[in-house]
Each structure stands twice: as C-alpha cells, then as structure tokens.
Design a protein around this motif. Structure first.
Motif, PDB file in Angstrom:
ATOM      1  N   GLU A 117      57.364  36.976  68.864  1.00 22.84           N
ATOM      2  CA  GLU A 117      57.684  36.829  70.284  1.00 22.84           C
ATOM      3  C   GLU A 117      56.437  36.487  71.092  1.00 22.84           C
ATOM      4  OE1 GLU A 117      60.465  36.729  71.899  1.00 22.84           O
ATOM      5  OE2 GLU A 117      61.751  37.123  70.174  1.00 22.84           O
ATOM      6  N   ARG A 128      64.608  36.110  78.043  1.00 25.95           N
ATOM      7  CA  ARG A 128      63.386  36.272  77.254  1.00 25.95           C
ATOM      8  C   ARG A 128      62.750  37.642  77.487  1.00 25.95           C
ATOM      9  NH1 ARG A 128      60.493  30.789  79.006  1.00 25.95           N
ATOM     10  NH2 ARG A 128      58.622  31.990  78.453  1.00 25.95           N
ATOM     11  N   GLU A 155      55.848  32.993  73.176  1.00 22.63           N
ATOM     12  CA  GLU A 155      55.520  32.952  74.598  1.00 22.63           C
ATOM     13  C   GLU A 155      54.204  32.210  74.835  1.00 22.63           C
ATOM     14  OE1 GLU A 155      57.379  33.885  77.118  1.00 22.63           O
ATOM     15  OE2 GLU A 155      58.960  34.453  75.708  1.00 22.63           O
ATOM     16  N   SER A 214      68.096  30.481  74.247  1.00 21.98           N
ATOM     17  CA  SER A 214      67.654  30.702  75.629  1.00 21.98           C
ATOM     18  C   SER A 214      67.414  29.387  76.356  1.00 21.98           C
ATOM     19  CB  SER A 214      66.377  31.549  75.637  1.00 21.98           C
ATOM     20  OG  SER A 214      65.311  30.870  74.988  1.00 21.98           O
TER      21      SER A 214
END
Length: 558
Positions: free
Chosen positions: A407, A474, A411, A461
């Motif tokens: 994750e 998110r 990002e 997403s």
C-alpha cells in the motif's frame, strides 16, 4: 640668507582630538540612528494623518469621499501606497479636473480611452452642442454616465470601500472635482485560460467543454446551455482579504425550500482571510469535516452542473478555479458519470452495478486476503491453500506487513506520477511496474498473490467517477487492514458495519448520504440511481433532493 623653516606636519587628531576616526564613527552611528528614527517618525505622522482623515468616516469605511478632487486623490494614494500597478490618470472634463484610477494589466485601457476619457475631454470644445448644459450634466455622476460616457456597465459609488474593491477587481474608478461620489466603470480585461476540454471528466460521447478560472466565463457556459429565467445567480464575497467572488446557482422553481438560504448562511459564516480554491469552501460548509467521504460533489463540466440544478440542487462557482461544487451530495450522485447517459440504458445499468462492486473491492479486498491467509486458510480450496502456503513460505514477512508495504509503495508511485512533469510520468510508471511486478517478487520480499490483490484493488478504486471518493476508498483500506490483522474476518465484518453505519449517519445539507438506498419511500429513485432506465421512463426527478416540482415534463412554470 636666512633659511625658511619647513612647517612640521602633524596629525589632525593631535590638534583636534574630536576629529579622530573613532569619534567620526561614533558621530556617523548617531547620524544613522537619527535617520532611522526620523523615518519611523515620518511613517507615524503619515499614519496619524490617515487616522485623522478617517475620523469622520464610519468604522467600516477607510475614509469618506469629499468634493475636493485633490483630497480624494491623496486619500486613495494613501490606501494604494506602494502599489506600483495602480495608475492615477488626471485629465480635463468639461472644464473640471477629473481622475481615473485603475489597475494596470486588469483594466482595458483602450476601452477607457475610447468610452471614458475621450467623451469627457471632448465636452470642453466650442463646437460641442452640450456646452450650454455642462453645468447641469456635471452636477451628479448619474447624469454624467447617462449623457456622456459610452461604457456599457457603470455604477455610482458613494462608499470608499466599494470604490477600492471595484478598482482591485479590475474596474476603473472615475472621480470629478466638485462631486463627492465616484463612478465604477466595467473595463475588466486580464489574461485567462481559454475554454478547453475537461481534464478530469472526459467522456467519449457528448460535450467536453470545461470551466476555466474566470467566473463570468463559467456563468456564460451555464447560460448558453439553458435559456430558462428560473436559473438564478447570486454573487457573494468570501475571504476577508482576498474578497473572492462566488456565484450561487439554483433553479428557483425547483430547489428545495430553505436550501438556498442554508447554503448562503454557511458561506457567510466562512471566517478566513483568504479563499484561493473551492476545496476550502467545501471544508467550511460540510456537516462532518472529519469524515473521509466527500460531502460535496466536485465537477468541471457545465452540463453536469446544469443537470444538477434541474434536480433541485445548488451549484457554487468560485472565481479563480474551474472546480465547481454541487450540494447536496449523496452516494448515488458520486457513482454516476455523464457517460451513463450517452450509452444504452442496459449497458449503463450494468456499469453502475459494477461500480458498486468495485467500490467494495477497493476497500475490503486486501483486508479479506490478510484475514483469510492469516486466520482462516481452511476456507480456501485445498489446492489453492497449498499454493498460497508455498508462496508464503518464500517470503520473510507476515501477510499484514506485506500488505502495508504494498500500500505504501502504491501510494508513493501514485504521488510520483502526479507530481512529476508530464514527460517523466511515463518513465515513473514503467519503473514502478518493473519494481513491483518483477524485482520485488523475484527478490522474495512480497507474495506474488498479494501483488495481484493490490493491483485489482488499485484498478477498482480508479474506476470511481469521483476522484475525491477514490481517495476516501484508498484511505479506508488501512484501518480495514489493521482490523483484519487483529481479528481476522470478524474484524472485516466489524469494519464493514462501522463504515456502513458512518455513511448512513452522514448528512449533506439535510439529506442522508447513503440512507436513500434503504428508504422504502425513495425506491422510485432507483430508476436513475442504482440502475438507469430509458429516458422516456424517467418522468420524475429524484425525490431525495426534495424538488418542488417532481415532474420532468413541461409544466407551466418549468
């Protein structure tokens, strides 16, 4: 012959001790100190003079206009002190001294020359037919604007604060000796971006014009698409220092009673010195600022704004930004796209259902993976469980830590792609795909199955029509992963209940954020919410927004 004695050369400091270098430095220091003090004293005197001039003015006004032009000029010069782009143009008008004040670069000087300066200066000529009536014409600013000026938009100003604001907006201020009022002349002309295509909401079929940073241009884009006189526009001011203009748009015969007044009330309660983006307006007017879910819909498309107005909603357009706000905002409107109305209803309905499924995947899929792998591997088929166990045996980290690492990497790559120049973003994408898809897996740091899960989650997403809603999904993945790592599937279920309860408790200007999906009285809204029926069957407006007229057909009042 007597020899002359040569005079003995001595230092000046020997005869004059007070002329030494040290003494000169001391005197120079005193002189510099006196100079600084005199400068400060002069500024204090100027401030005192300004305050004395303001004694007769109300507390909300910097000063009051007098009938003496030179005095008014001095007052304005004190306000615009050190503003090198403010121009003061003196000229003769009908035998009287006149002054034109404008902001260089924001005012159209050719327009002012043609429609203001030249008509006023021509009043002094002997061949002018109005020469005999000049004394009557120059008695008030209103008569001057009606009989002499050629400008299309003028307004008489009696307050100094209004005159100063008009100049800072790009208008020109006209003052004439003998008159204690000013005239604001619309001559705004500044550099702005042309009307272009939508950058964030591009559609395949249909118009692609998007708002720019000019408030007037954006309102025109709305007016050009509808000749309805029920579409109303109110101009408000926000920001104590910036004083930005914000347009409040609504359909007077459709909007829910009290909604416009509530939006206007919240805007007037905004207490800040600057407002440079519509996102700041959003933070002030929402009911729940700590919620990750967007409670105001954002768009750059004029057709989308107009469609929202005809559903009974309110639009907010801030000068200087193309992002327009729409309220109220619910889950249904965030899941809709303009593309839904340019394709067949059956396909559009399937796409909308798919979006709802992908919204669930975008939040909970990594958490479900972590909980199943860590706590409930017996739920998997035997073959798949063995395969997952083999893959897990090659990685040194627990599944929760792997998911958090992925994750974070995801990002980082997204931020890098957004922040980098456009020509370098492609290289960053390729580098990220190489690192995640090849290097990390081959190094045995990450489970390949987890890479697939994270990739599916990211793509899910990205399918959201609203970028702010995408950000919310998110953000929610992290607390879901924490719950899954602690309680397994029980934690995931607790997270689902918590998110659902929170979403149902949200209110956007009195309307339930997601509760409309479960309200039996609003089942008719499903026709253009969860699915989309053919247009000929959509004869009613959404009930959740409380429109005055629920019928979409042509009523007498619209």
């Amino acid at each position: 012959m007597r020899r002359m004695k040569c005079p003995r050369i001595r230092k000046l400091s020997a005869d004059r001790p007070d002329a030494s270098i040290q003494q000169a430095e001391k005197e120079l220091t005193k002189l510099q100190k006196m100079t600084r003090q005199s400068t400060v004293f002069g500024e204090e005197i100027e401030d005192l003079v300004d305050q004395l001039r303001q004694v007769a003015a109300p507390s909300s006004e910097p000063f009051i206009f007098t009938s003496i032009l030179e005095e008014n000029k001095k007052l304005l010069q004190s306000i615009f002190k050190d503003c090198g782009d403010i121009e003061f143009r003196n000229f003769d008008a009908g035998g009287k001294s006149a002054l034109l004040v404008y902001l260089e670069g924001m005012a159209d000087t050719s327009n002012l020359e043609r429609n203001v300066i030249k008509p006023l200066m021509s009043q002094t000529g002997p061949d002018n037919p109005n020469t005999g009536n000049l004394s009557e014409i120059f008695t008030t600013m209103k008569s001057i604007s009606e009989h002499i000026l050629g400008a299309s938009s003028v307004s008489v100003l009696t307050k100094a604060s209004a005159a100063i604001e008009a100049v800072m907006m790009g208008n020109a201020l006209l003052l004439i000796d003998g008159l204690s009022e000013g005239l604001s002349i619309s001559a705004i002309k500044y550099v702005k971006r042309n009307i272009g295509g939508a950058n964030n909401e591009h559609i395949l079929r249909g118009p692609n014009e998007a708002f720019n940073e000019g408030l007037t241009d954006n309102i025109v884009l709305i007016r050009r698409r509808s000749r309805d006189t029920n579409i109303k526009v109110q101009i408000l001011k926000v920001g104590e220092r910036t004083k930005n203009s914000i347009a409040l748009l609504y359909a007077a015969n459709l909007v829910k009673p009290g909604l416009v007044e509530e939006v206007e009330r919240r805007i007037k309660l905004i207490d800040t010195d600057k407002v440079l983006a519509s996102a700041k307006i959003e933070e002030f007017i929402v009911d729940h600022p700590w919620s990750p879910f967007p409670q105001v819909q954002t768009t750059e498309r004029p057709d989308k704004v107009l469609a929202a107005l005809y559903e009974g909603r309110v639009g907010l357009i801030l000068d200087g930004t193309p992002a327009t706000l729409l309220v109220p905002c619910t889950y249904n409107v965030l899941m809709q796209s303009p593309d839904d109305y340019t394709i067949q209803p059956v396909i559009a309905s399937l796409i909308r259902l798919t979006r709802n499924v992908t919204a669930f995947i975008a939040i909970y899929l990594p958490a479900i993976y972590v909980s199943v792998v860590s706590y409930h591997p017996g739920m998997l088929p035997t073959t798949m469980a063995i395969s997952v166990a083999e893959l897990r045996a090659r990685t040194p980290f627990p599944s929760f830590l792997e998911a958090i690492m992925m994750e974070i990497l995801l990002e980082v790559f997204q931020e890098a792609i957004v922040r980098l120049p456009q020509r370098l973003s492609g290289a960053a994408t390729m580098l990220g795909a190489f690192m995640v898809g090849t290097t990390i897996v081959q190094a045995g740091l990450i489970n390949p199955l987890l890479v697939v899960v994270v990739a599916i989650t990211a793509i899910s997403s990205y399918s959201m029509p609203s970028y702010t809603f995408n950000l919310a999904l998110r953000w929610l993945r992290i607390p879901m992963l924490v719950l899954a790592s602690i309680l397994g599937l029980y934690g995931v279920i607790i997270g689902i209940l918590a998110v659902t309860i929170h979403a149902c408790s949200l209110r956007s200007f009195g309307e339930s954020y997601i509760g409309g999906l479960f309200d039996i009285t609003l089942l008719s809204d499903w026709k253009d919410g969860v699915v989309r029926l053919p247009s000929k069957l959509l004869k009613e407006r959404p009930k959740e927004f409380g429109s005055k007229d629920q019928t979409r057909g042509g009523e007498e009042d619209g």
